[in-house]
Design a protein around this motif. Structure first.
Motif, PDB file in Angstrom:
ATOM      1  N   ALA A  26       0.831  -1.203   0.000  1.00 46.33           N
ATOM      2  CA  ALA A  26       0.000   0.000   0.000  1.00 46.33           C
ATOM      3  C   ALA A  26       0.868   1.257   0.000  1.00 46.33           C
ATOM      4  O   ALA A  26       0.569   2.223  -0.702  1.00 46.33           O
ATOM      5  N   ALA A  27       1.946   1.225   0.779  1.00 50.57           N
ATOM      6  CA  ALA A  27       2.697   2.460   1.039  1.00 50.57           C
ATOM      7  C   ALA A  27       3.636   2.846  -0.108  1.00 50.57           C
ATOM      8  O   ALA A  27       3.743   4.033  -0.442  1.00 50.57           O
ATOM      9  N   LEU A  28       4.315   1.868  -0.712  1.00 47.65           N
ATOM     10  CA  LEU A  28       5.303   2.241  -1.738  1.00 47.65           C
ATOM     11  C   LEU A  28       4.666   2.941  -2.943  1.00 47.65           C
ATOM     12  O   LEU A  28       5.178   3.972  -3.380  1.00 47.65           O
ATOM     13  N   PRO A  29       3.547   2.431  -3.484  1.00 46.81           N
ATOM     14  CA  PRO A  29       2.927   3.164  -4.595  1.00 46.81           C
ATOM     15  C   PRO A  29       2.479   4.570  -4.181  1.00 46.81           C
ATOM     16  O   PRO A  29       2.622   5.522  -4.960  1.00 46.81           O
ATOM     17  N   ALA A  30       1.970   4.697  -2.943  1.00 41.17           N
ATOM     18  CA  ALA A  30       1.525   6.011  -2.466  1.00 41.17           C
ATOM     19  C   ALA A  30       2.712   6.976  -2.386  1.00 41.17           C
ATOM     20  O   ALA A  30       2.613   8.135  -2.814  1.00 41.17           O
ATOM     21  N   MET A  31       3.838   6.482  -1.862  1.00 37.45           N
ATOM     22  CA  MET A  31       5.033   7.329  -1.757  1.00 37.45           C
ATOM     23  C   MET A  31       5.523   7.743  -3.141  1.00 37.45           C
ATOM     24  O   MET A  31       5.856   8.907  -3.388  1.00 37.45           O
ATOM     25  N   GLY A  32       5.563   6.778  -4.038  1.00 38.01           N
ATOM     26  CA  GLY A  32       6.038   7.050  -5.399  1.00 38.01           C
ATOM     27  C   GLY A  32       5.171   8.097  -6.080  1.00 38.01           C
ATOM     28  O   GLY A  32       5.678   9.046  -6.688  1.00 38.01           O
ATOM     29  N   THR A  33       3.848   7.942  -5.918  1.00 34.79           N
ATOM     30  CA  THR A  33       2.920   8.894  -6.539  1.00 34.79           C
ATOM     31  C   THR A  33       3.126  10.289  -5.960  1.00 34.79           C
ATOM     32  O   THR A  33       3.158  11.286  -6.699  1.00 34.79           O
ATOM     33  N   ALA A  34       3.282  10.362  -4.639  1.00 37.05           N
ATOM     34  CA  ALA A  34       3.455  11.662  -3.983  1.00 37.05           C
ATOM     35  C   ALA A  34       4.728  12.353  -4.471  1.00 37.05           C
ATOM     36  O   ALA A  34       4.723  13.553  -4.775  1.00 37.05           O
ATOM     37  N   VAL A  35       5.818  11.588  -4.567  1.00 33.59           N
ATOM     38  CA  VAL A  35       7.097  12.179  -4.994  1.00 33.59           C
ATOM     39  C   VAL A  35       6.998  12.640  -6.456  1.00 33.59           C
ATOM     40  O   VAL A  35       7.434  13.739  -6.819  1.00 33.59           O
ATOM     41  N   LEU A  36       6.377  11.813  -7.274  1.00 33.89           N
ATOM     42  CA  LEU A  36       6.228  12.147  -8.700  1.00 33.89           C
ATOM     43  C   LEU A  36       5.371  13.403  -8.876  1.00 33.89           C
ATOM     44  O   LEU A  36       5.753  14.339  -9.602  1.00 33.89           O
ATOM     45  N   ALA A  37       4.239  13.431  -8.173  1.00 31.90           N
ATOM     46  CA  ALA A  37       3.341  14.583  -8.275  1.00 31.90           C
ATOM     47  C   ALA A  37       4.042  15.845  -7.787  1.00 31.90           C
ATOM     48  O   ALA A  37       3.963  16.904  -8.436  1.00 31.90           O
ATOM     49  N   GLY A  38       4.747  15.739  -6.674  1.00 32.71           N
ATOM     50  CA  GLY A  38       5.487  16.880  -6.138  1.00 32.71           C
ATOM     51  C   GLY A  38       6.545  17.369  -7.116  1.00 32.71           C
ATOM     52  O   GLY A  38       6.706  18.570  -7.333  1.00 32.71           O
ATOM     53  N   GLY A  39       7.240  16.415  -7.733  1.00 33.27           N
ATOM     54  CA  GLY A  39       8.287  16.760  -8.700  1.00 33.27           C
ATOM     55  C   GLY A  39       7.707  17.494  -9.896  1.00 33.27           C
ATOM     56  O   GLY A  39       8.260  18.511 -10.354  1.00 33.27           O
ATOM     57  N   ILE A  40       6.562  17.011 -10.400  1.00 31.67           N
ATOM     58  CA  ILE A  40       5.916  17.652 -11.555  1.00 31.67           C
ATOM     59  C   ILE A  40       5.499  19.085 -11.193  1.00 31.67           C
ATOM     60  O   ILE A  40       5.727  20.020 -11.959  1.00 31.67           O
ATOM     61  N   LEU A  41       4.941  19.232  -9.989  1.00 32.90           N
ATOM     62  CA  LEU A  41       4.535  20.576  -9.537  1.00 32.90           C
ATOM     63  C   LEU A  41       5.728  21.529  -9.494  1.00 32.90           C
ATOM     64  O   LEU A  41       5.632  22.684  -9.902  1.00 32.90           O
ATOM     65  N   LEU A  42       6.868  21.019  -9.019  1.00 38.08           N
ATOM     66  CA  LEU A  42       8.060  21.870  -8.918  1.00 38.08           C
ATOM     67  C   LEU A  42       8.569  22.256 -10.300  1.00 38.08           C
ATOM     68  O   LEU A  42       9.028  23.390 -10.510  1.00 38.08           O
ATOM     69  N   ILE A  43       8.487  21.324 -11.254  1.00 41.35           N
ATOM     70  CA  ILE A  43       8.924  21.633 -12.626  1.00 41.35           C
ATOM     71  C   ILE A  43       8.003  22.695 -13.232  1.00 41.35           C
ATOM     72  O   ILE A  43       8.468  23.683 -13.798  1.00 41.35           O
ATOM     73  N   ILE A  44       6.685  22.510 -13.055  1.00 45.54           N
ATOM     74  CA  ILE A  44       5.722  23.502 -13.559  1.00 45.54           C
ATOM     75  C   ILE A  44       6.014  24.860 -12.920  1.00 45.54           C
ATOM     76  O   ILE A  44       6.065  25.896 -13.586  1.00 45.54           O
ATOM     77  N   ASN A  45       6.248  24.819 -11.610  1.00 49.46           N
ATOM     78  CA  ASN A  45       6.545  26.032 -10.860  1.00 49.46           C
ATOM     79  C   ASN A  45       7.792  26.739 -11.437  1.00 49.46           C
ATOM     80  O   ASN A  45       7.809  27.952 -11.609  1.00 49.46           O
ATOM     81  N   GLY A  46       8.812  25.935 -11.771  1.00 52.53           N
ATOM     82  CA  GLY A  46      10.044  26.482 -12.325  1.00 52.53           C
ATOM     83  C   GLY A  46       9.828  27.109 -13.689  1.00 52.53           C
ATOM     84  O   GLY A  46      10.346  28.197 -13.987  1.00 52.53           O
ATOM     85  N   ILE A  47       9.008  26.429 -14.503  1.00 55.07           N
ATOM     86  CA  ILE A  47       8.758  26.942 -15.849  1.00 55.07           C
ATOM     87  C   ILE A  47       7.953  28.250 -15.794  1.00 55.07           C
ATOM     88  O   ILE A  47       8.269  29.229 -16.458  1.00 55.07           O
ATOM     89  N   LEU A  48       6.931  28.225 -14.895  1.00 57.17           N
ATOM     90  CA  LEU A  48       6.089  29.423 -14.752  1.00 57.17           C
ATOM     91  C   LEU A  48       6.856  30.580 -14.105  1.00 57.17           C
ATOM     92  O   LEU A  48       6.677  31.737 -14.458  1.00 57.17           O
ATOM     93  N   GLY A  49       7.700  30.156 -13.126  1.00 58.38           N
ATOM     94  CA  GLY A  49       8.348  31.157 -12.275  1.00 58.38           C
ATOM     95  C   GLY A  49       9.392  31.977 -13.010  1.00 58.38           C
ATOM     96  O   GLY A  49       9.696  33.072 -12.622  1.00 58.38           O
TER      97      GLY A  49
END
Lengths: 328, 96
Positions: free
Chosen positions: A305-328
């Protein structure tokens, strides 16, 4: 000392500064896999044919803890070849096992040294030793005396009775705290690589300081999972280790937001609250291997249960940071 | 074990009571007081406390106990999973 089976080394029960320093170093992961004593039979005091035989592993810390219990007593110490691994882990691997005990009894010619036929084993050694097999193959009976070596003097003094307290596993504050340094040291190397990548990545996408800030945020999340989670273990909510770790990671994210929040926007805030709890949860989940109460089936169940949840959270966070960098 | 509980229904421990001879070894080796002995038969009283160490099954002289024993260690399981898929494994000498 001389015995009917030849010379047996006589050992002290007091630990020297070098023994304590050695234990401290292994707790910090320095030379931990090569901290051992030769297997065989050792004498404590002036043991005779009727004195007890205590069995332990050849990890030097195990050997030191056991021998230091017997000040002023006459005891035989039979040290098994576990390749420098403690009793419980070696029993799990099978080196503190039936075959090795049978071999060591015969190699030391123990039957010539003592007149009785009882061996006192640490309870956690039962994971690797089948008592009835020992009896069948050697004629020696196995008594699982206690979990902790510290209880052996009382066990001997009270007519070799194992009290329920001696049989019950504990995981006290101190027992947890001593495990923290090695957890932290082992996590440090991969963390250093990740922190370097995060710093470069952050510097490329945002301000130069943002990369360093992100790396420190990561370090805090790692520390929460490897050091704070073990210490606070019984008081953290939930039974699952990843939930305990995620709660701490969440708290760390909030603290980090308070400390450095001026530079954050909504995207990077959400990203931090996704990634940091996942990092802490992963390290807390890793601590399952150090505890004396998690089952293999349970850890598998939790990981699924936990590993997929962790992976998804890290991936989603990473994508947000990339979007943030591009916008910023 | 006082103060600590892991997940519910997460053990493979099984005791075949008809085969039990009531020797009490399982009670002697279990560090979590999973078993009790009554009327010369062992029975499971606290199944969820089992950590699957396997000491009871190994020390049962009549093979009345079975458990898929192993270490409840996440990094050990990750290493095992990587090894099965022949992928490079990370550091850590524990449970490798």
């Amino acid at each position: 000392m001389e015995t009917p089976a030849g010379r047996v080394p006589l050992i002290a029960t007091e630990l020297l500064f070098s023994d304590r320093l050695g234990a401290w170093k292994t707790r910090w992961g320095i030379g931990r896999m090569n901290y051992l004593v030769p297997p065989g039979l050792y004498a404590i005091g002036t043991p005779g044919a009727t004195d007890p035989v205590v069995v332990t592993a050849n990890y030097k810390m195990s050997y030191d803890i056991v021998r230091s219990q017997f000040g002023g007593r006459n005891v035989w110490l039979l040290v098994l070849e576990t390749f420098g691994i403690n009793v419980w882990c070696a029993a799990g691997k099978g080196t503190f096992g039936t075959g090795e005990l049978v071999r060591r009894i015969s190699e030391t010619r123990l039957a010539m040294v003592i007149s009785h036929r009882q061996l006192l084993l640490p309870m956690l050694g039962a994971v690797g030793v089948a008592a009835h097999e020992i009896a069948r193959r050697t004629g020696f009976t196995v008594r699982y005396a206690a979990i902790r070596a510290e209880d052996l003097p009382e066990f001997l003094d009270k007519g070799r009775v194992t009290t329920s307290a001696m049989r019950e596993m504990t995981f006290t504050f101190r027992e947890r705290a001593v495990l923290v340094p090695v957890e932290f040291v082992m996590a440090l190397k991969p963390a250093a690589v990740i922190m370097l990548c995060v710093s470069l990545f952050g510097a490329l996408l945002g301000r130069p300081g943002a990369g360093i800030e992100a790396a420190v945020a990561y370090f805090g999340a790692m520390l929460a999972g490897t050091a704070v989670a073990p210490i606070l273990l019984p008081w953290l909510p939930g039974r699952s280790f990843s939930i305990k770790g995620a709660v701490l990671g969440f708290a760390w994210s909030a603290l980090w937001l308070l400390l450095t929040g001026a530079a954050w926007n909504s995207l990077s805030t959400v990203a931090a609250f996704l990634v940091l709890p996942a990092v802490s949860a992963f390290h807390a989940l890793n601590f399952t291997g150090c505890t004396p109460y998690t089952s293999r089936t349970g850890v598998k169940k939790e990981m699924r249960a936990a590993l997929p949840a962790m992976g998804t959270a890290v991936l989603a966070g990473g994508i947000l940071l990339i979007i943030n960098g591009i916008l910023g | 074990m006082k103060g600590f509980r892991y997940l519910k229904d997460a053990t493979t421990l099984e005791l075949r009571e008809p085969a039990c001879i009531g020797c009490g070894r399982c009670l002697e080796v279990c560090p979590h007081q999973v078993f009790t002995l009554a009327n010369t038969k062992a029975s499971i009283v606290d199944r969820d406390a089992c950590m699957e160490c396997g000491a009871c099954a190994l020390n049962c002289p009549v093979n009345a106990i079975s458990v898929d024993s192993g270490v409840g260690c996440a990094s050990g399981l990750i290493n095992e999973w990587l090894r099965e898929r022949k992928l490079p494994r990370g550091g850590g000498a524990c449970c490798s």
